[in-house]
Design a protein around this motif. Structure first.
Motif, PDB file in Angstrom:
ATOM      1  N   ALA A  32      29.271   6.102  39.077  1.00  0.00           N
ATOM      2  CA  ALA A  32      28.523   5.806  40.295  1.00  0.00           C
ATOM      3  C   ALA A  32      27.292   4.961  39.976  1.00  0.00           C
ATOM      4  N   PHE A  33      26.983   4.032  40.872  1.00  0.00           N
ATOM      5  CA  PHE A  33      25.784   3.193  40.755  1.00  0.00           C
ATOM      6  C   PHE A  33      24.898   3.467  41.962  1.00  0.00           C
ATOM      7  N   ILE A  34      23.638   3.755  41.683  1.00  0.00           N
ATOM      8  CA  ILE A  34      22.706   4.099  42.764  1.00  0.00           C
ATOM      9  C   ILE A  34      21.303   3.643  42.387  1.00  0.00           C
ATOM     10  N   GLY A  35      20.480   3.384  43.391  1.00  0.00           N
ATOM     11  CA  GLY A  35      19.091   3.010  43.149  1.00  0.00           C
ATOM     12  C   GLY A  35      18.374   2.901  44.475  1.00  0.00           C
ATOM     13  N   ARG A  36      17.092   2.626  44.404  1.00  0.00           N
ATOM     14  CA  ARG A  36      16.340   2.395  45.638  1.00  0.00           C
ATOM     15  C   ARG A  36      16.909   1.198  46.373  1.00  0.00           C
ATOM     16  N   SER A  37      16.666   1.159  47.669  1.00  0.00           N
ATOM     17  CA  SER A  37      17.019  -0.035  48.435  1.00  0.00           C
ATOM     18  C   SER A  37      16.345  -1.247  47.794  1.00  0.00           C
ATOM     19  N   ASN A  38      17.062  -2.360  47.721  1.00  0.00           N
ATOM     20  CA  ASN A  38      16.522  -3.623  47.216  1.00  0.00           C
ATOM     21  C   ASN A  38      16.341  -3.664  45.700  1.00  0.00           C
ATOM     22  N   VAL A  39      17.062  -2.826  44.965  1.00  0.00           N
ATOM     23  CA  VAL A  39      16.929  -2.815  43.503  1.00  0.00           C
ATOM     24  C   VAL A  39      17.873  -3.838  42.856  1.00  0.00           C
ATOM     25  N   GLY A  40      18.749  -4.443  43.662  1.00  0.00           N
ATOM     26  CA  GLY A  40      19.694  -5.424  43.124  1.00  0.00           C
ATOM     27  C   GLY A  40      21.013  -4.807  42.703  1.00  0.00           C
ATOM     28  N   LYS A  41      21.383  -3.714  43.365  1.00  0.00           N
ATOM     29  CA  LYS A  41      22.586  -2.957  42.976  1.00  0.00           C
ATOM     30  C   LYS A  41      23.869  -3.762  43.190  1.00  0.00           C
ATOM     31  N   SER A  42      24.038  -4.316  44.386  1.00  0.00           N
ATOM     32  CA  SER A  42      25.266  -5.063  44.664  1.00  0.00           C
ATOM     33  C   SER A  42      25.402  -6.267  43.733  1.00  0.00           C
ATOM     34  N   SER A  43      24.298  -6.964  43.493  1.00  0.00           N
ATOM     35  CA  SER A  43      24.332  -8.125  42.587  1.00  0.00           C
ATOM     36  C   SER A  43      24.732  -7.695  41.178  1.00  0.00           C
ATOM     37  N   LEU A  44      24.208  -6.559  40.726  1.00  0.00           N
ATOM     38  CA  LEU A  44      24.543  -6.095  39.377  1.00  0.00           C
ATOM     39  C   LEU A  44      26.018  -5.687  39.289  1.00  0.00           C
TER      40      LEU A  44
ATOM     41  N   ASN B 124      28.487  -6.840  41.080  1.00  0.00           N
ATOM     42  CA  ASN B 124      29.272  -8.074  41.078  1.00  0.00           C
ATOM     43  C   ASN B 124      29.202  -8.776  39.722  1.00  0.00           C
ATOM     44  N   SER B 125      28.039  -8.712  39.085  1.00  0.00           N
ATOM     45  CA  SER B 125      27.868  -9.322  37.765  1.00  0.00           C
ATOM     46  C   SER B 125      28.692  -8.580  36.707  1.00  0.00           C
ATOM     47  N   ILE B 126      28.661  -7.252  36.752  1.00  0.00           N
ATOM     48  CA  ILE B 126      29.418  -6.446  35.780  1.00  0.00           C
ATOM     49  C   ILE B 126      30.914  -6.709  35.927  1.00  0.00           C
ATOM     50  N   LEU B 127      31.390  -6.755  37.178  1.00  0.00           N
ATOM     51  CA  LEU B 127      32.819  -6.940  37.436  1.00  0.00           C
ATOM     52  C   LEU B 127      33.220  -8.412  37.451  1.00  0.00           C
ATOM     53  N   GLN B 128      32.200  -9.303  37.425  1.00  0.00           N
ATOM     54  CA  GLN B 128      32.407 -10.750  37.498  1.00  0.00           C
ATOM     55  C   GLN B 128      33.237 -11.145  38.722  1.00  0.00           C
ATOM     56  N   LYS B 129      32.870 -10.518  39.837  1.00  0.00           N
ATOM     57  CA  LYS B 129      33.461 -10.847  41.142  1.00  0.00           C
ATOM     58  C   LYS B 129      32.298 -11.120  42.085  1.00  0.00           C
ATOM     59  N   ARG B 130      32.183 -12.333  42.542  1.00  0.00           N
ATOM     60  CA  ARG B 130      30.974 -12.751  43.248  1.00  0.00           C
ATOM     61  C   ARG B 130      30.661 -11.936  44.503  1.00  0.00           C
ATOM     62  N   ASP B 131      31.683 -11.623  45.310  1.00  0.00           N
ATOM     63  CA  ASP B 131      31.413 -10.994  46.612  1.00  0.00           C
ATOM     64  C   ASP B 131      32.073  -9.639  46.781  1.00  0.00           C
ATOM     65  N   LEU B 132      32.356  -8.955  45.687  1.00  0.00           N
ATOM     66  CA  LEU B 132      33.054  -7.674  45.805  1.00  0.00           C
ATOM     67  C   LEU B 132      32.154  -6.638  46.490  1.00  0.00           C
ATOM     68  N   ALA B 133      30.980  -6.412  45.913  1.00  0.00           N
ATOM     69  CA  ALA B 133      29.990  -5.545  46.577  1.00  0.00           C
ATOM     70  C   ALA B 133      29.139  -6.449  47.462  1.00  0.00           C
ATOM     71  N   LYS B 134      28.923  -6.041  48.694  1.00  0.00           N
ATOM     72  CA  LYS B 134      28.227  -6.896  49.659  1.00  0.00           C
ATOM     73  C   LYS B 134      26.722  -6.921  49.395  1.00  0.00           C
ATOM     74  N   THR B 135      26.229  -8.118  49.053  1.00  0.00           N
ATOM     75  CA  THR B 135      24.779  -8.271  48.864  1.00  0.00           C
ATOM     76  C   THR B 135      24.161  -8.651  50.204  1.00  0.00           C
ATOM     77  N   SER B 136      22.890  -8.327  50.348  1.00  0.00           N
ATOM     78  CA  SER B 136      22.238  -8.574  51.633  1.00  0.00           C
ATOM     79  C   SER B 136      20.746  -8.770  51.427  1.00  0.00           C
ATOM     80  N   GLN B 137      20.135  -9.539  52.307  1.00  0.00           N
ATOM     81  CA  GLN B 137      18.676  -9.690  52.284  1.00  0.00           C
ATOM     82  C   GLN B 137      18.003  -8.468  52.923  1.00  0.00           C
ATOM     83  N   THR B 138      18.806  -7.654  53.614  1.00  0.00           N
ATOM     84  CA  THR B 138      18.253  -6.478  54.287  1.00  0.00           C
ATOM     85  C   THR B 138      18.475  -5.240  53.423  1.00  0.00           C
ATOM     86  N   PRO B 139      17.399  -4.617  52.918  1.00  0.00           N
ATOM     87  CA  PRO B 139      17.575  -3.403  52.113  1.00  0.00           C
ATOM     88  C   PRO B 139      18.264  -2.301  52.912  1.00  0.00           C
TER      89      PRO B 139
END
Length: 198
Positions: free
Chosen positions: A27-39, A41-56
């Motif tokens: 499981a991956f968890i953190g505060r809102s806006n910690v960059g979880k979705s980006s991380l 996607n980076s780990i899995l090397q899939k750009r849009d797998l986890a949905k990133t957003s400007q809204t925490p």
């Protein structure tokens, strides 16, 4: 570890509706806006797998991804600040804690912390709760590319100092960046080793 396939499986509000617990789960968890979705996607090397957003606070469900049909990666809602009501926040917290305490194939929880900031009360409270409940976890410092190495080391050291006031030893930790991919190999190596023990 080389990842060939990462697919979104399902979203739930209840750990009992999650996929059959027949594979190791992380499981991956953190505060809102910690960059979880980006991380993720980076780990899995899939750009849009986890949905990133400007809204925490965009992740509001327990999201399961299946990796190479061998293990599950779970994207959990952030804790703390999000533009939701107090009632909804309490509902999210209950959902997260029921999942963390009861999911039988959960091997490790990666707690994401923004390395740009000094130790935050909310992060420390969450980490201490995991420790008290005996839930295995590590700390993942995110956004290391935003600071110099000296500043990163200083902030990690601050965490170590404050945690060692109450912890016998510092939990395993990783310093990462979803921009340059640092820390990715170390996280995947850890998952690979834990998978072998499952």
């Amino acid at each position: 570890m080389k990842i060939s396939e990462a697919i979104f499986l399902q979203s739930n509000t209840d750990y009992q509706k999650c996929p059959k617990p027949d594979k190791p789960e992380y499981a991956f968890i953190g505060r809102s806006n910690v960059g979880k979705s980006s991380l993720i996607n980076s780990i899995l090397q899939k750009r849009d797998l986890a949905k990133t957003s400007q809204t925490p606070g965009k992740t509001q469900l327990i999201n399961h991804f299946q990796i190479d049909k061998k293990w599950y990666l779970v994207d959990l809602p952030g804790y703390g600040y999000a533009k939701v009501s107090k009632v909804d926040r309490e509902k999210f917290e209950r959902m997260i804690h029921e999942y963390l305490e009861n999911r039988e194939n959960l091997i490790y929880t990666f707690v994401l912390v923004d390395v740009r900031h000094e130790p935050q009360k909310l992060d420390l409270e969450f980490i201490n709760t995991l420790g008290e409940k005996g839930i295995p976890f590590c700390i993942v410092f995110t956004k290391a590319d935003k600071l110099s190495k000296t500043a990163v080391d200083k902030n990690v050291e601050a965490y170590q100092q404050i945690m060692l006031e109450t912890w016998e030893e510092m939990p395993q930790f990783f310093v990462t960046s979803s921009v340059n991919g640092s820390g990715r190999k170390e996280i995947l190596d850890t998952i690979d080793n834990l998978n072998k023990e499952f």
